[in-house]
Scaffold this motif. Structure first.
Motif: not given
Length: 240
Positions: A73-80, A82-86
Motif C-alpha cells: 500500500a505504501v509502495l503504491h502511494e509512492w508510485m502515485d 512519483d516518489r523517488k524512494a530507493a
C-alpha cells in the motif's frame, strides 16, 4: 538549430529524455504495480528484497510486523506520487528485470535516441546513464528496447543509491569521481531543469531536453541550451 557540445562523456537521463514518460508511468509502472506483493512474498530469503522491505517500513513508520499488503500500500502511494524512494526503485527494478527476461516488457525510445547514441559511441564518446531508477532497471531497459540491445554502448550506470539525489551537486561530483573524469569533460542530458542546475553548478556541460508532450516541455531551462532532439547535438571529443 545545432548545439555544439564538447565532451568526453555524455551522461543521459531516461524518463522524458530518451523515452517518453508514458513508457515509465504507463508500461513499466502498470507492469510492476500488481506484481510487487507477489514478488515480496515469493522471495523471502532474498537479501535485496528483504532489505528493501525493511527500508519501506522504516521510511513509512510501519512496525516490523507490518504485512506485505501494508508495505505494498505504501509502495503504491509512492508510485502515485512519483516518489523517488530507493526501496521502491529496487523492488520495481527486480520485477522489471523478470518482465524483460521473460519477453513481457519492451521499451520504446524516442526515434532519435538510438541513432544518436550509436553515432556518438562510434565517434569515441563514452556514454553513461544517471536515472532515479535502479541500476539493474537501467541495464534491463537498455537491453530490451525496440531498437535492440543498447547496453554495449554504455560504460557506466548511476542511480540515487550509488550517486545520490539527482537535484543535488554531490551526485555529479560522485559520478565524475567514479568515471575518473574532469567536470569539464562531462555532459548531462535531462528534461528536468533542477537536475541540469545541479550538474552545471559543479562544472558539467548540460543540455535540456524539451520534448513535445512531456511534463517539462514548456519548463524554464534558464541559461541552459535546450533542444527537442538528440540529433541536434553535435558532440565532439576534445583533443588531448
Amino acid at each position: 538549430m545545432t548545439i555544439p557540445l564538447t565532451a568526453r562523456w555524455v551522461v543521459v537521463d531516461i524518463e522524458g529524455t530518451v523515452t517518453a514518460t508514458k513508457q515509465v508511468h504507463g508500461v513499466l509502472y502498470d507492469y510492476a504495480r500488481p506484481r510487487l506483493g507477489a514478488w515480496i512474498d515469493d522471495h523471502p530469503d532474498d537479501a535485496e528484497v528483504a532489505g528493501a522491505v525493511r527500508q519501506v517500513r522504516e521510511l513509512a513508520g510501519l512496525p516490523d510486523t507490518a504485512t506485505t499488503a501494508e508495505v505494498v500500500a505504501v509502495l503504491h502511494e509512492w508510485m502515485d506520487a512519483d516518489r523517488k524512494a530507493a526501496p521502491l526503485k529496487t523492488l520495481q527494478g527486480l520485477v522489471w528485470q523478470h518482465g524483460y527476461a521473460h519477453g513481457e516488457l519492451t521499451i520504446a525510445l524516442f526515434p532519435d535516441v538510438a541513432p544518436a547514441l550509436r553515432s556518438w559511441h562510434e565517434a569515441g564518446v563514452s556514454l553513461a546513464v544517471f536515472s532515479s531508477g535502479s541500476v539493474a532497471a537501467q541495464v534491463a531497459l537498455f537491453a530490451n528496447t525496440t531498437d535492440g540491445d543498447l547496453t554495449a554502448l554504455f560504460s557506466g550506470y548511476f542511480d540515487t543509491v550509488n550517486a545520490g539525489p539527482k537535484r543535488e551537486t554531490v551526485a555529479y561530483e560522485r559520478i565524475a569521481e567514479r568515471l575518473g573524469a574532469a567536470a569539464e569533460d562531462l555532459a548531462f542530458l535531462s528534461d528536468v531543469p533542477a537536475e541540469l542546475d545541479a550538474a552545471a553548478a559543479v562544472g558539467w556541460r548540460v543540455v535540456g531536453l524539451a520534448r513535445p508532450g512531456e511534463p517539462f516541455a514548456d519548463a524554464d531551462f534558464g541559461p541552459h541550451p535546450t533542444t527537442d532532439s538528440l540529433t541536434r547535438l553535435q558532440v565532439v571529443v576534445p583533443q588531448p
